[in-house]
Design a protein around this motif. Structure first.
Motif, PDB file in Angstrom:
ATOM      1  N   PRO A  82       0.829  -1.211   0.000  1.00 51.86           N
ATOM      2  CA  PRO A  82       0.000   0.000   0.000  1.00 51.86           C
ATOM      3  C   PRO A  82       0.868   1.268   0.000  1.00 51.86           C
ATOM      4  N   LEU A  83       0.559   2.154  -0.910  1.00 52.14           N
ATOM      5  CA  LEU A  83       1.230   3.449  -1.062  1.00 52.14           C
ATOM      6  C   LEU A  83       2.654   3.359  -1.575  1.00 52.14           C
ATOM      7  N   VAL A  84       3.055   2.213  -2.128  1.00 50.49           N
ATOM      8  CA  VAL A  84       4.377   2.074  -2.758  1.00 50.49           C
ATOM      9  C   VAL A  84       4.179   1.415  -4.118  1.00 50.49           C
ATOM     10  N   ASP A  85       4.454   2.167  -5.190  1.00 54.00           N
ATOM     11  CA  ASP A  85       4.354   1.643  -6.547  1.00 54.00           C
ATOM     12  C   ASP A  85       5.754   1.524  -7.124  1.00 54.00           C
ATOM     13  N   GLU A  86       6.008   0.413  -7.795  1.00 59.71           N
ATOM     14  CA  GLU A  86       7.292   0.182  -8.444  1.00 59.71           C
ATOM     15  C   GLU A  86       7.110   0.348  -9.951  1.00 59.71           C
ATOM     16  N   PHE A  87       7.898   1.243 -10.533  1.00 61.36           N
ATOM     17  CA  PHE A  87       7.891   1.464 -11.976  1.00 61.36           C
ATOM     18  C   PHE A  87       9.108   0.767 -12.566  1.00 61.36           C
ATOM     19  N   SER A  88       8.881  -0.082 -13.573  1.00 59.97           N
ATOM     20  CA  SER A  88       9.980  -0.729 -14.287  1.00 59.97           C
ATOM     21  C   SER A  88      10.281   0.126 -15.507  1.00 59.97           C
TER      22      SER A  88
END
Length: 105
Positions: A20-26
């Motif tokens: 929750p509240l942490v998005d990982e962008f590749s």
């Protein structure tokens, strides 16, 4: 510093929620970037999600309270104090003034 999220999304080949509240962008070049709290300041990105319009009053309260403690340190005992009512009212007055309201008397 603001994060250009649309640009980050264009540079990315994918996005996933790590927690929750942490998005990982590749990124397309293989690197990964974690975005905390939708790009808001980390300490404000928690479940409370307080907008800047609330946080500015909190910071003002802290700043004026610290100023009060410094100016009155010789008269104050070493203990916890409630923020004096006149400081709360001054912060409210300044906030309303900044909003260009007609509520100020």
């Amino acid at each position: 510093m603001e994060i250009d999220i649309p640009a980050l999304e264009r540079l990315s080949s994918g996005k996933r929620e790590v927690r929750p509240l942490v998005d990982e962008f590749s990124l397309k070049d293989g690197r990964k970037i974690c975005l905390i709290g939708e790009g808001r300041a980390g300490e404000f990105g928690d479940g409370g999600r307080h907008p800047a319009s609330v946080m500015d009053m909190s910071f003002a309260n802290q700043a004026l309270s610290a100023e009060y403690l410094v100016k009155n340190s010789k008269e104050l005992k070493a203990q916890v104090y409630v923020v004096p009512e006149h400081l709360d009212k001054e912060i409210a007055r300044l906030k309303l003034e900044s909003m260009d309201t007609n509520w100020i008397s």
